[in-house]
Design an enzyme around this catalytic site. Structure first.
Site, PDB file in Angstrom:
ATOM      1  N   ARG A   1      28.913  22.766  83.157  1.00  0.00           N
ATOM      2  CA  ARG A   1      29.656  22.266  84.315  1.00  0.00           C
ATOM      3  C   ARG A   1      30.320  23.445  85.017  1.00  0.00           C
ATOM      4  NH1 ARG A   1      27.123  18.333  84.449  1.00  0.00           N
ATOM      5  NH2 ARG A   1      27.752  16.177  84.213  1.00  0.00           N
TER       6      ARG A   1
ATOM      7  N   HIS B   1      22.237  22.392  90.865  1.00  0.00           N
ATOM      8  CA  HIS B   1      22.507  21.374  89.834  1.00  0.00           C
ATOM      9  C   HIS B   1      21.254  20.516  89.568  1.00  0.00           C
ATOM     10  CE1 HIS B   1      25.887  18.968  87.739  1.00  0.00           C
ATOM     11  NE2 HIS B   1      24.725  18.722  87.148  1.00  0.00           N
TER      12      HIS B   1
HETATM   13  P1  NDP Z   1      26.751  17.219  73.569  1.00  0.00           P
HETATM   14  O1  NDP Z   1      27.946  16.356  73.567  1.00  0.00           O
HETATM   15  O2  NDP Z   1      25.579  16.841  72.726  1.00  0.00           O
HETATM   16  O3  NDP Z   1      27.162  18.713  73.142  1.00  0.00           O
HETATM   17  C1  NDP Z   1      28.321  19.320  73.567  1.00  0.00           C
HETATM   18  C2  NDP Z   1      28.533  20.564  72.696  1.00  0.00           C
HETATM   19  O4  NDP Z   1      29.677  21.283  73.189  1.00  0.00           O
HETATM   20  C3  NDP Z   1      28.821  20.224  71.231  1.00  0.00           C
HETATM   21  O5  NDP Z   1      28.171  21.141  70.395  1.00  0.00           O
HETATM   22  C4  NDP Z   1      30.324  20.375  71.142  1.00  0.00           C
HETATM   23  O6  NDP Z   1      30.799  20.739  69.859  1.00  0.00           O
HETATM   24  C5  NDP Z   1      30.539  21.526  72.085  1.00  0.00           C
HETATM   25  N1  NDP Z   1      31.937  21.558  72.545  1.00  0.00           N
HETATM   26  C6  NDP Z   1      32.603  20.660  73.273  1.00  0.00           C
HETATM   27  N2  NDP Z   1      33.874  21.045  73.467  1.00  0.00           N
HETATM   28  C7  NDP Z   1      34.008  22.223  72.828  1.00  0.00           C
HETATM   29  C8  NDP Z   1      35.073  23.133  72.646  1.00  0.00           C
HETATM   30  N3  NDP Z   1      36.283  22.888  73.154  1.00  0.00           N
HETATM   31  N4  NDP Z   1      34.847  24.238  71.923  1.00  0.00           N
HETATM   32  C9  NDP Z   1      33.636  24.478  71.379  1.00  0.00           C
HETATM   33  N5  NDP Z   1      32.568  23.667  71.519  1.00  0.00           N
HETATM   34  C10 NDP Z   1      32.756  22.553  72.236  1.00  0.00           C
HETATM   35  O7  NDP Z   1      26.304  17.385  75.086  1.00  0.00           O
HETATM   36  P2  NDP Z   1      24.866  17.732  75.664  1.00  0.00           P
HETATM   37  O8  NDP Z   1      24.322  18.883  74.912  1.00  0.00           O
HETATM   38  O9  NDP Z   1      24.049  16.524  75.780  1.00  0.00           O
HETATM   39  O10 NDP Z   1      25.261  18.171  77.161  1.00  0.00           O
HETATM   40  C11 NDP Z   1      26.130  19.254  77.390  1.00  0.00           C
HETATM   41  C12 NDP Z   1      26.559  19.284  78.828  1.00  0.00           C
HETATM   42  O11 NDP Z   1      25.493  19.705  79.662  1.00  0.00           O
HETATM   43  C13 NDP Z   1      26.962  17.941  79.455  1.00  0.00           C
HETATM   44  O12 NDP Z   1      28.256  17.578  79.072  1.00  0.00           O
HETATM   45  C14 NDP Z   1      26.830  18.216  80.922  1.00  0.00           C
HETATM   46  O13 NDP Z   1      28.081  18.702  81.409  1.00  0.00           O
HETATM   47  C15 NDP Z   1      25.781  19.308  81.001  1.00  0.00           C
HETATM   48  N6  NDP Z   1      24.540  18.855  81.646  1.00  0.00           N
HETATM   49  C16 NDP Z   1      24.112  19.517  82.764  1.00  0.00           C
HETATM   50  C17 NDP Z   1      22.938  19.161  83.360  1.00  0.00           C
HETATM   51  C18 NDP Z   1      22.423  19.936  84.523  1.00  0.00           C
HETATM   52  O14 NDP Z   1      21.426  19.530  85.136  1.00  0.00           O
HETATM   53  N7  NDP Z   1      23.025  21.050  84.869  1.00  0.00           N
HETATM   54  C19 NDP Z   1      22.127  18.065  82.863  1.00  0.00           C
HETATM   55  C20 NDP Z   1      22.648  17.442  81.682  1.00  0.00           C
HETATM   56  C21 NDP Z   1      23.824  17.829  81.114  1.00  0.00           C
HETATM   57  P3  NDP Z   1      30.623  19.743  68.595  1.00  0.00           P
HETATM   58  O15 NDP Z   1      29.136  19.733  68.310  1.00  0.00           O
HETATM   59  O16 NDP Z   1      31.399  20.369  67.531  1.00  0.00           O
HETATM   60  O17 NDP Z   1      31.123  18.389  69.070  1.00  0.00           O
HETATM   61  C1  OXD Z   2      24.212  15.381  83.616  1.00  0.00           C
HETATM   62  C2  OXD Z   2      23.913  16.173  84.794  1.00  0.00           C
HETATM   63  O1  OXD Z   2      25.343  15.421  83.124  1.00  0.00           O
HETATM   64  O2  OXD Z   2      22.862  15.953  85.429  1.00  0.00           O
HETATM   65  O3  OXD Z   2      23.297  14.715  83.102  1.00  0.00           O
HETATM   66  O4  OXD Z   2      24.691  17.059  85.153  1.00  0.00           O
END
Ligand code: NDP
Ligand code: OXD
Length: 319
Positions: A234, A282
Site C-alpha cells: 500500500r 496499482h
Molecule cells: P496477508 O495478510 O496474507 O499478509 C500480510 C503479511 O504482512 C503477514 O505476513 C503479516 O505478518 C505481515 N505484517 C502485517 N503487519 C505487520 C507488521 N506490523 N510487522 C511485520 N509484519 C507485518 O496479506 P496478503 O499477502 O494477501 O496481501 C498483502 C497486501 O498486499 C494487502 O494487504 C494489500 O495491501 C496488498 N495488495 C496489493 C495489490 C496490488 O495490486 N498492488 C493486490 C493485492 C494485495 P503475520 O504473518 O505475522 O501476520
Molecule cells: C487488493 C488490491 O488489495 O488490489 O487486492 O490492492
C-alpha cells in the site's frame, strides 16, 4: 424452492468485467448490482451479504440485514475505515489468480533491476549499443517485507529464479530455503537485503514504514551498487519524499512502485520524471471478477452450511 438470501455487489471495478462475471455466478440467489441504474432505489434491507470495494456512501445505512461482508480485494485498509462499518465478519480476497499475478509482478520487477533495464532504456533512447557487466540472481538477496499469502508465494518464486531470499513478518515463518525474521528482527533482515519488496497491509503499524531511516539500513555494496526498493503493498506505507531523496542521494539505486500515497499519482509528483523509478497504476494484481465471485460463493456456501468462514480479517490487527 425458495431463493437463498440476496447478495449486494458494490464494486467500483470495471463494470463490463463485473457484468460478464455475474452471468455465471450466484445463480441460486438474488444479486443486487448497485452499479446497475435499475437498482438505484432498490430495497437492500433483506440482503444478507455485501461484496464491496469503495462502496456507495449509503450501503450500510440501507443494507440493514447484512450478516457478512466480503472485500473485493486482499487489502482491507479502505474497508476498515468506512464510516458506519457494521461489526460483522469481514472476509478478504485470497485466490491463486490474485497470488500468481502478484508474484509475476514481483519477479518481473526484481528481474528488471537485476538485468539493468533502466540503464538499457537510457541507452536505447541514445541508440547506444553498450553491453554492461551482468550479475546473476544468486549474487543478490531479495528481502520480502510481509510474508503473508502474497509475500510467501513471491518469495518462493524468486527463490526458483535463483535469488537468495529473506523474509520478514510480524510472526516468524518457516519456509523452505528462505531465512525468515520476526517483527523485532527488522534491522538484521534489512542488513541482508539488496532488493527490498514491500507486500505489507496498511495498518497503523506499517504506515510510513518505508522511510529514509529504513532505507539507510539496507545492505550497501551489493552487486547492484546500491539497494532497490519495490512496493506493491500500500502507498500509505511509503514516504515518497524519502524515496525521491534516497534515489537522488544514491542511498537507493532505483525503485518499482505499484502503489502510491495518493492514487492516482498526482501529475505534480517528481516520481513521474525519475527514470530509475518503474511505475504501474496499482495493477500489480487486479481482482479478477470471475475468481472473486467464485471465492465469495465458496465462502457463502460454507457460512450457510454452518462451517467457519475462511480468510477472516482481524479487526485488532487491521488485516
Ligand atoms: P496477508 O495478510 O496474507 O499478509 C500480510 C503479511 O504482512 C503477514 O505476513 C503479516 O505478518 C505481515 N505484517 C502485517 N503487519 C505487520 C507488521 N506490523 N510487522 C511485520 N509484519 C507485518 O496479506 P496478503 O499477502 O494477501 O496481501 C498483502 C497486501 O498486499 C494487502 O494487504 C494489500 O495491501 C496488498 N495488495 C496489493 C495489490 C496490488 O495490486 N498492488 C493486490 C493485492 C494485495 P503475520 O504473518 O505475522 O501476520
Ligand atoms: C487488493 C488490491 O488489495 O488490489 O487486492 O490492492
Amino acid at each position: 424452492m425458495s431463493q437463498k438470501p440476496a447478495i449486494i455487489i458494490d464494486l467500483r471495478f470495471n463494470q463490463d468485467n463485473v457484468r460478464a462475471g455475474l452471468k455465471g455466478a450466484f445463480l441460486d440467489r438474488e444479486v443486487i448490482n448497485r452499479a446497475d441504474p435499475a437498482n438505484r432505489d432498490k430495497d437492500l434491507s433483506h440482503a444478507h451479504y455485501a461484496l464491496l470495494w469503495k462502496p456507495m456512501d449509503d450501503l450500510f445505512s440501507r443494507a440493514t440485514g447484512l450478516k457478512a461482508l466480503f472485500s473485493g480485494g486482499a487489502g482491507v485498509d479502505h474497508v476498515l475505515t468506512l464510516p458506519g462499518l457494521p461489526d460483522l465478519p469481514l472476509v478478504r480476497f485470497v485466490d491463486p489468480s490474485l497470488t500468481n499475478r502478484m508474484s509475476e509482478w514481483v519477479v518481473m520487477q526484481c528481474l528488471m533491476h537485476l538485468r539493468q533495464h533502466v540503464a538499457y532504456n537510457r541507452q536505447h533512447a541514445k541508440k547506444l549499443w553498450s553491453p554492461l557487466n551482468q550479475p546473476e540472481a544468486s549474487d543478490l538477496t531479495v528481502g520480502v517485507m510481509g510474508m503473508g499469502v502474497l509475500g510467501t508465494d513471491s518469495a518462493r518464486k524468486l527463490k526458483i529464479m535463483g535469488f537468495n531470499v529473506v523474509g520478514w513478518s510480524r510472526t516468524k515463518k518457516s519456509v523452505e530455503g528462505i531465512e525468515t525474521f520476526e517483527g523485532s528482527e527488522l534491522d538484521a533482515f534489512l542488513g541482508k537485503t539488496d532488493i527490498l519488496v514491500g507486500l505489507l497491509p496498511l495498518t497503523p503499524d506499517t504506515k510510513g514504514i518505508f522511510n529514509a531511516a529504513l532505507f539507510a539500513k539496507l545492505r550497501r555494496g551489493g552487486a547492484l551498487g546500491a539497494p532497490v526498493f519495490i512496493n506493491a503493498g500500500r502507498g500509505g506505507s511509503q514516504v515518497e519524499a524519502d524515496i525521491i531523496a534516497a534515489i537522488e542521494k544514491g542511498v537507493l539505486k532505483g525503485a518499482s512502485l505499484d502503489v502510491f500515497e495518493t492514487e492516482p499519482l498526482p501529475a505534480s509528483s517528481k516520481l513521474w520524471s525519475m527514470d530509475t523509478v518503474l511505475m504501474t497504476p496499482h495493477t500489480a494484481s487486479d481482482s479478477e471478477a470471475r475468481a472473486l465471485f467464485a471465492h465469495v460463493e465458496r465462502q457463502i456456501d460454507r457460512y450457510e452450511a454452518g462451517q467457519p468462514l475462511q480468510h477472516l480479517v482481524s479487526r485488532d490487527a487491521g488485516y
